[in-house]
Scaffold this motif. Structure first.
Motif, PDB file in Angstrom:
ATOM      1  N   UNK A   1      24.908 -21.641  77.830  1.00 27.91           N
ATOM      2  CA  UNK A   1      25.324 -21.788  76.508  1.00 27.91           C
ATOM      3  C   UNK A   1      24.223 -20.682  75.703  1.00 27.91           C
ATOM      4  N   UNK A   2      24.550 -20.544  74.533  1.00 21.97           N
ATOM      5  CA  UNK A   2      23.969 -19.768  73.607  1.00 21.97           C
ATOM      6  C   UNK A   2      23.299 -20.829  72.654  1.00 21.97           C
ATOM      7  N   UNK A   3      21.923 -20.870  72.833  1.00 26.72           N
ATOM      8  CA  UNK A   3      21.220 -22.139  72.027  1.00 26.72           C
ATOM      9  C   UNK A   3      20.123 -21.745  71.126  1.00 26.72           C
ATOM     10  N   UNK A   4      20.101 -22.409  69.930  1.00 27.33           N
ATOM     11  CA  UNK A   4      18.837 -22.101  69.087  1.00 27.33           C
ATOM     12  C   UNK A   4      18.473 -23.899  68.905  1.00 27.33           C
ATOM     13  N   UNK A   5      17.156 -23.720  68.786  1.00 30.52           N
ATOM     14  CA  UNK A   5      16.430 -25.052  68.489  1.00 30.52           C
ATOM     15  C   UNK A   5      15.763 -24.897  67.300  1.00 30.52           C
ATOM     16  N   UNK A   6      15.842 -26.185  66.346  1.00 32.60           N
ATOM     17  CA  UNK A   6      15.269 -26.450  65.243  1.00 32.60           C
ATOM     18  C   UNK A   6      13.847 -25.915  65.028  1.00 32.60           C
ATOM     19  N   UNK A   7      12.906 -25.840  66.055  1.00 28.84           N
ATOM     20  CA  UNK A   7      11.686 -25.898  65.965  1.00 28.84           C
ATOM     21  C   UNK A   7      11.375 -24.418  66.243  1.00 28.84           C
TER      22      UNK A   7
END
Length: 314
Positions: free
Chosen positions: A233-239
């Motif tokens: 997956x191509x992931x981005x985290x809010x932090x």
């Protein structure tokens, strides 16, 4: 309306005034039915009396139906929320990305719940373990095509989970919380512990602790596996800074977290669609295009739990 009410002395005259107003939706093309049986397609103009009460039912294929009560003429801009293709209403925050298992997914949360889910709200099995800090890292399969997975909690206990039926073995106390991983190779699973030692599993619950200073992976590789595997997956985290937008490198679709909800826009920038966000979002992740999902799939973790959305160009 305020000016009319102020300047028309007779209340009966005020109540009989007919005024125009507008209704639009995002995305457009929704069907709106009034409680009087009139039907419209957004966007449209409508008229009603100044004190006329009206109930609008808003429907659109693939979106959650809304019922809106109107007490007076007013322009409406209705934000439709897409029905998720798959959803899991977790007990705790979902930090770990889902793990594919056939057509299903293995999911975990910070309350120690682990489940196997399918499309819609399908639950194949659900288990819960006793844990102080929960599970923030995706479990990984043991090498060799087994259905057995290694699960590591944030306080440092290891479990083996059978993805077929949810049977569990453990816990095994690692003596230290995890820092990196779990990370599977062709022969082993590795976890870097907070005490600086690497733990290695091959098939049994009890790991082998590598000698101090021994590192099976480089620092750069370890940083990439800090939260465990991304499972393609191509992931981005809010932090991770203030990033609120994730453009799929697979299909060009764009997901953006806004004050109104999560908005998805197709690569040709035509009108897209949206889904409501529950509180703070934790991560969003694009799944690659596949035969089953030719435009990919977006996973969103927020206060609801975990949901998957399928892009559909209009």
């Amino acid at each position: 309306l305020a000016l009319l009410k102020e300047r028309i002395a007779n209340p009966n005259h005020y109540e009989k005034i007919i005024m125009p107003w507008k209704v639009k939706t995002f995305p457009s093309g929704a069907r709106v039915t009034t409680d009087q049986g009139r039907e419209y397609t957004t966007p449209f103009d409508i008229e009603s009396a100044t004190t006329e009460r009206m109930v609008l039912t808003v429907t659109s294929p693939g979106f959650i139906t809304q019922e809106i009560t109107i007490e007076k003429p007013q322009d409406l801009d209705i934000f439709l929320s897409r029905t998720p293709e798959s959803s899991w209403q977790a007990e705790g925050r979902v930090d770990a990305v889902p793990v594919p298992f056939g057509q299903d997914q293995i999911v975990v949360d910070r309350d120690g719940v682990i489940a196997r889910i399918g499309t819609g709200e399908k639950r194949v099995w659900t288990k819960k373990i006793q844990t102080l800090s929960g599970v923030a890292r995706a479990p990984v399969f043991f090498p060799g095509g087994s259905a057995r997975m290694l699960l590591v909690t944030e306080e440092g206990s290891a479990w083996i989970v059978n993805a077929d039926n949810g049977e569990m073995e453990g816990p095994w106390d690692l003596g230290s919380p995890p820092r990196v991983g779990p990370w599977a190779t062709s022969q082993h699973i590795h976890v870097l512990l907070a005490n600086g030692r690497w733990a290695r599993w091959q098939s049994a619950l009890q790991p082998v602790l590598l000698e101090e200073g021994a590192a099976p992976h480089t620092a750069t590789e370890s940083e990439a596996a800090r939260y465990g595997p991304n499972n393609g997956l191509q992931v981005v985290r809010s932090r991770e800074g203030e990033v609120r937008t994730l453009k799929s490198r697979f299909t060009g679709w764009i997901a953006e977290a806004t004050a109104r909800g999560l908005v998805l826009t197709p690569p040709d920038e035509r009108e897209g669609f949206a889904i409501d966000l529950e509180g703070m979002w934790t991560f969003m992740a694009w799944e690659p295009a596949s035969k089953t999902y030719p435009e990919g799939r977006l996973w969103i973790s927020d206060g609801f739990g975990l949901r998957a959305l399928i892009p559909r160009e209009r």
